[in-house]
Write a protein that holds these residues in place. Structure first.
Motif, PDB file in Angstrom:
ATOM      1  N   ALA A 125      31.447 -56.763 -23.388  1.00 18.21           N
ATOM      2  CA  ALA A 125      31.567 -55.817 -22.272  1.00 18.21           C
ATOM      3  C   ALA A 125      32.204 -54.511 -22.721  1.00 18.21           C
ATOM      4  CB  ALA A 125      32.383 -56.447 -21.141  1.00 18.21           C
ATOM      5  N   GLU A 126      33.227 -54.611 -23.563  1.00 20.84           N
ATOM      6  CA  GLU A 126      33.886 -53.402 -24.053  1.00 20.84           C
ATOM      7  C   GLU A 126      32.948 -52.591 -24.947  1.00 20.84           C
ATOM      8  OE1 GLU A 126      36.840 -52.198 -23.151  1.00 20.84           O
ATOM      9  OE2 GLU A 126      37.017 -53.879 -21.757  1.00 20.84           O
ATOM     10  N   LEU A 127      32.231 -53.271 -25.836  1.00 19.75           N
ATOM     11  CA  LEU A 127      31.322 -52.572 -26.740  1.00 19.75           C
ATOM     12  C   LEU A 127      30.147 -51.955 -25.988  1.00 19.75           C
ATOM     13  CD1 LEU A 127      31.213 -55.035 -29.778  1.00 19.75           C
ATOM     14  CD2 LEU A 127      32.576 -52.958 -29.534  1.00 19.75           C
ATOM     15  N   GLU A 128      29.603 -52.702 -25.039  1.00 16.28           N
ATOM     16  CA  GLU A 128      28.490 -52.174 -24.244  1.00 16.28           C
ATOM     17  C   GLU A 128      28.961 -50.990 -23.391  1.00 16.28           C
ATOM     18  OE1 GLU A 128      25.287 -53.037 -24.026  1.00 16.28           O
ATOM     19  OE2 GLU A 128      25.103 -55.030 -24.930  1.00 16.28           O
ATOM     20  N   GLY A 129      30.174 -51.080 -22.875  1.00 21.74           N
ATOM     21  CA  GLY A 129      30.723 -49.962 -22.110  1.00 21.74           C
ATOM     22  C   GLY A 129      30.875 -48.723 -22.970  1.00 21.74           C
ATOM     23  N   MET A 130      31.356 -48.920 -24.191  1.00 24.28           N
ATOM     24  CA  MET A 130      31.491 -47.807 -25.121  1.00 24.28           C
ATOM     25  C   MET A 130      30.133 -47.181 -25.416  1.00 24.28           C
ATOM     26  SD  MET A 130      33.062 -47.888 -28.995  1.00 24.28           S
ATOM     27  CE  MET A 130      33.033 -46.434 -30.043  1.00 24.28           C
ATOM     28  N   SER A 176      22.320 -48.298 -11.352  1.00 23.72           N
ATOM     29  CA  SER A 176      23.577 -47.552 -11.220  1.00 23.72           C
ATOM     30  C   SER A 176      24.086 -47.095 -12.584  1.00 23.72           C
ATOM     31  CB  SER A 176      24.634 -48.420 -10.531  1.00 23.72           C
ATOM     32  OG  SER A 176      24.243 -48.733  -9.214  1.00 23.72           O
ATOM     33  N   ILE A 177      23.974 -47.973 -13.574  1.00 26.62           N
ATOM     34  CA  ILE A 177      24.404 -47.627 -14.936  1.00 26.62           C
ATOM     35  C   ILE A 177      23.549 -46.484 -15.475  1.00 26.62           C
ATOM     36  CG2 ILE A 177      24.509 -48.464 -17.312  1.00 26.62           C
ATOM     37  CD1 ILE A 177      25.100 -51.285 -16.049  1.00 26.62           C
ATOM     38  N   ALA A 178      22.221 -46.620 -15.313  1.00 24.59           N
ATOM     39  CA  ALA A 178      21.314 -45.586 -15.811  1.00 24.59           C
ATOM     40  C   ALA A 178      21.585 -44.241 -15.124  1.00 24.59           C
ATOM     41  CB  ALA A 178      19.862 -46.011 -15.586  1.00 24.59           C
ATOM     42  N   GLU A 179      21.810 -44.283 -13.845  1.00 31.29           N
ATOM     43  CA  GLU A 179      22.081 -43.046 -13.105  1.00 31.29           C
ATOM     44  C   GLU A 179      23.328 -42.351 -13.640  1.00 31.29           C
ATOM     45  OE1 GLU A 179      22.778 -41.460  -8.488  1.00 31.29           O
ATOM     46  OE2 GLU A 179      22.776 -43.614  -8.935  1.00 31.29           O
ATOM     47  N   ALA A 180      24.371 -43.125 -13.922  1.00 31.59           N
ATOM     48  CA  ALA A 180      25.610 -42.546 -14.450  1.00 31.59           C
ATOM     49  C   ALA A 180      25.377 -41.932 -15.828  1.00 31.59           C
ATOM     50  CB  ALA A 180      26.693 -43.606 -14.500  1.00 31.59           C
ATOM     51  N   ILE A 181      24.606 -42.609 -16.658  1.00 37.60           N
ATOM     52  CA  ILE A 181      24.312 -42.073 -17.992  1.00 37.60           C
ATOM     53  C   ILE A 181      23.495 -40.794 -17.888  1.00 37.60           C
ATOM     54  CG2 ILE A 181      23.048 -42.500 -20.149  1.00 37.60           C
ATOM     55  CD1 ILE A 181      23.798 -45.455 -19.861  1.00 37.60           C
ATOM     56  N   LEU A 182      22.477 -40.816 -17.036  1.00 42.78           N
ATOM     57  CA  LEU A 182      21.606 -39.652 -16.889  1.00 42.78           C
ATOM     58  C   LEU A 182      22.347 -38.449 -16.310  1.00 42.78           C
ATOM     59  CD1 LEU A 182      18.429 -41.512 -15.571  1.00 42.78           C
ATOM     60  CD2 LEU A 182      18.703 -40.455 -17.808  1.00 42.78           C
ATOM     61  N   LYS A 183      23.408 -38.717 -15.557  1.00 44.19           N
ATOM     62  CA  LYS A 183      24.221 -37.638 -14.991  1.00 44.19           C
ATOM     63  C   LYS A 183      25.355 -37.226 -15.932  1.00 44.19           C
ATOM     64  CE  LYS A 183      23.486 -38.515 -10.043  1.00 44.19           C
ATOM     65  NZ  LYS A 183      24.155 -38.902  -8.757  1.00 44.19           N
ATOM     66  N   ASN A 184      25.373 -37.854 -17.121  1.00 42.15           N
ATOM     67  CA  ASN A 184      26.392 -37.557 -18.142  1.00 42.15           C
ATOM     68  C   ASN A 184      27.808 -37.869 -17.664  1.00 42.15           C
ATOM     69  OD1 ASN A 184      24.270 -34.882 -18.455  1.00 42.15           O
ATOM     70  ND2 ASN A 184      24.470 -36.319 -20.143  1.00 42.15           N
ATOM     71  N   THR A 185      27.931 -38.883 -16.807  1.00 41.34           N
ATOM     72  CA  THR A 185      29.252 -39.327 -16.362  1.00 41.34           C
ATOM     73  C   THR A 185      29.606 -40.600 -17.134  1.00 41.34           C
ATOM     74  OG1 THR A 185      28.199 -40.448 -14.478  1.00 41.34           O
ATOM     75  CG2 THR A 185      29.130 -38.266 -14.087  1.00 41.34           C
ATOM     76  N   GLY A 186      30.081 -40.412 -18.362  1.00 43.73           N
ATOM     77  CA  GLY A 186      30.295 -41.516 -19.280  1.00 43.73           C
ATOM     78  C   GLY A 186      31.331 -42.521 -18.837  1.00 43.73           C
ATOM     79  N   THR A 187      32.430 -42.040 -18.247  1.00 46.30           N
ATOM     80  CA  THR A 187      33.486 -42.956 -17.806  1.00 46.30           C
ATOM     81  C   THR A 187      32.978 -43.906 -16.733  1.00 46.30           C
ATOM     82  OG1 THR A 187      35.201 -41.333 -18.322  1.00 46.30           O
ATOM     83  CG2 THR A 187      35.792 -43.115 -16.825  1.00 46.30           C
ATOM     84  N   GLN A 188      32.215 -43.373 -15.788  1.00 50.56           N
ATOM     85  CA  GLN A 188      31.650 -44.215 -14.732  1.00 50.56           C
ATOM     86  C   GLN A 188      30.652 -45.207 -15.309  1.00 50.56           C
ATOM     87  OE1 GLN A 188      29.189 -42.200 -11.853  1.00 50.56           O
ATOM     88  NE2 GLN A 188      29.391 -43.832 -10.337  1.00 50.56           N
ATOM     89  N   ALA A 189      29.799 -44.751 -16.233  1.00 51.41           N
ATOM     90  CA  ALA A 189      28.820 -45.642 -16.852  1.00 51.41           C
ATOM     91  C   ALA A 189      29.515 -46.768 -17.605  1.00 51.41           C
ATOM     92  CB  ALA A 189      27.918 -44.849 -17.803  1.00 51.41           C
ATOM     93  N   ASP A 190      30.594 -46.425 -18.296  1.00 47.97           N
ATOM     94  CA  ASP A 190      31.395 -47.406 -19.032  1.00 47.97           C
ATOM     95  C   ASP A 190      31.910 -48.480 -18.079  1.00 47.97           C
ATOM     96  OD1 ASP A 190      33.357 -48.797 -20.440  1.00 47.97           O
ATOM     97  OD2 ASP A 190      34.216 -47.036 -21.359  1.00 47.97           O
ATOM     98  N   CYS A 195      27.592 -47.050 -23.439  1.00 46.65           N
ATOM     99  CA  CYS A 195      27.221 -46.249 -22.266  1.00 46.65           C
ATOM    100  C   CYS A 195      27.927 -44.895 -22.285  1.00 46.65           C
ATOM    101  CB  CYS A 195      27.582 -46.989 -20.983  1.00 46.65           C
ATOM    102  SG  CYS A 195      26.485 -48.368 -20.592  1.00 46.65           S
ATOM    103  N   ARG A 196      29.193 -44.911 -22.615  1.00 47.07           N
ATOM    104  CA  ARG A 196      29.964 -43.663 -22.644  1.00 47.07           C
ATOM    105  C   ARG A 196      29.402 -42.702 -23.687  1.00 47.07           C
ATOM    106  NH1 ARG A 196      34.339 -45.800 -23.693  1.00 47.07           N
ATOM    107  NH2 ARG A 196      34.805 -45.096 -25.810  1.00 47.07           N
ATOM    108  N   LEU A 197      29.107 -43.210 -24.868  1.00 49.90           N
ATOM    109  CA  LEU A 197      28.541 -42.370 -25.918  1.00 49.90           C
ATOM    110  C   LEU A 197      27.134 -41.898 -25.557  1.00 49.90           C
ATOM    111  CD1 LEU A 197      29.669 -44.290 -29.134  1.00 49.90           C
ATOM    112  CD2 LEU A 197      30.631 -42.179 -28.190  1.00 49.90           C
ATOM    113  N   ALA A 198      26.351 -42.784 -24.936  1.00 47.82           N
ATOM    114  CA  ALA A 198      24.996 -42.414 -24.535  1.00 47.82           C
ATOM    115  C   ALA A 198      25.029 -41.261 -23.541  1.00 47.82           C
ATOM    116  CB  ALA A 198      24.279 -43.613 -23.931  1.00 47.82           C
ATOM    117  N   ALA A 199      25.958 -41.301 -22.609  1.00 55.66           N
ATOM    118  CA  ALA A 199      26.072 -40.223 -21.615  1.00 55.66           C
ATOM    119  C   ALA A 199      26.451 -38.905 -22.276  1.00 55.66           C
ATOM    120  CB  ALA A 199      27.104 -40.600 -20.560  1.00 55.66           C
TER     121      ALA A 199
END
Length: 215
Positions: free
Chosen positions: A82-87, A177-191, A89-93
């Motif tokens: 979960a921590e690695l996948e969250g990271m 929801s995850i994809a939307e956060a990444i596409l909006k460049n909101t990395g903390t939320q995606a994480d 997402c943050r980098l992807a954003a």
């Protein structure tokens, strides 16, 4: 001989990761040798290597089986994943490019299509592709290596919650929801969304494991 064994190891590892081989499945030397058109010697070598890596286990009178993890082992693994996948997402954003965004949207579309059809096998593949699209967008090879190492242990279990009523649809909503956060460049939320997504799945697994009959 070593090269043949290496090929067997990689093929069997992929079978376990993709769910072709499920926790508790028995691997018979004769069947594997016939499947791959080789002698039993490289098969034994491959099995020993996968036992050493923790993907397989051996039991008296049963030989080698895909290892069934305990509830505690699974929760521990999912906490790290979960921590690695969250990271990721943050980098992807932060690093999202147009082509990586398109790949993420395509992967989400495949999840929706499989969920609407209630296709559990199709959704399992689409789910892995969705996560892979995020990993690729993160652009960190070391992170991807760590995630893939964990995937060998947890992927056989990731599809189990999909058998629960409504889980495909709920998982797709979480992905959206995850994809939307990444596409909006909101990395903390995606994480945060991804960590919640992974741990909710992990917390369901002990109940599912209890339903697995001894083999």
């Amino acid at each position: 001989m070593a090269r043949v064994a290496d090929q067997l190891i990689e093929t069997l590892r992929n079978d376990i990761r993709s769910g072709v081989l499920r926790p508790g499945d028995q691997l018979e030397e004769a069947a594997l040798a016939e499947r791959f058109g080789v002698s039993r010697t490289p098969v034994r070598e491959a099995v020993r290597s996968l036992v050493d890596s923790g993907l397989l286990e051996t039991k008296p009178r049963k030989g080698a089986l895909v290892r069934v993890l305990s509830a505690k082992e699974l929760i521990d693994l999912f906490e790290v994943a979960a921590e690695l996948e969250g990271m990721a997402c943050r980098l992807a954003a932060e690093r999202l490019t147009a082509d990586k965004a398109a790949a993420l949207e395509d992967a989400l579309h495949f999840c929706r299509t499989a969920a609407e059809a209630n296709d559990q096998d199709g959704y399992a593949k689409a789910n892995l592709a969705f996560h892979q699209a995020i990993h690729n967008a993160a652009g960190n090879n070391r992170l991807i290596e760590q995630i893939e190492q964990l995937a060998g242990h947890i992927n056989p279990y990731r599809a189990m919650p999909f058998q629960m009523r409504g889980r495909l649809q709920k998982s797709t909503e979480e992905h959206a929801s995850i994809a939307e956060a990444i596409l909006k460049n909101t990395g903390t939320q995606a994480d945060e969304l991804m960590r919640d997504h992974m741990m909710l799945q992990g917390q369901r697994l002990p109940m599912i494991l209890e339903a697995i009959e001894p083999r």
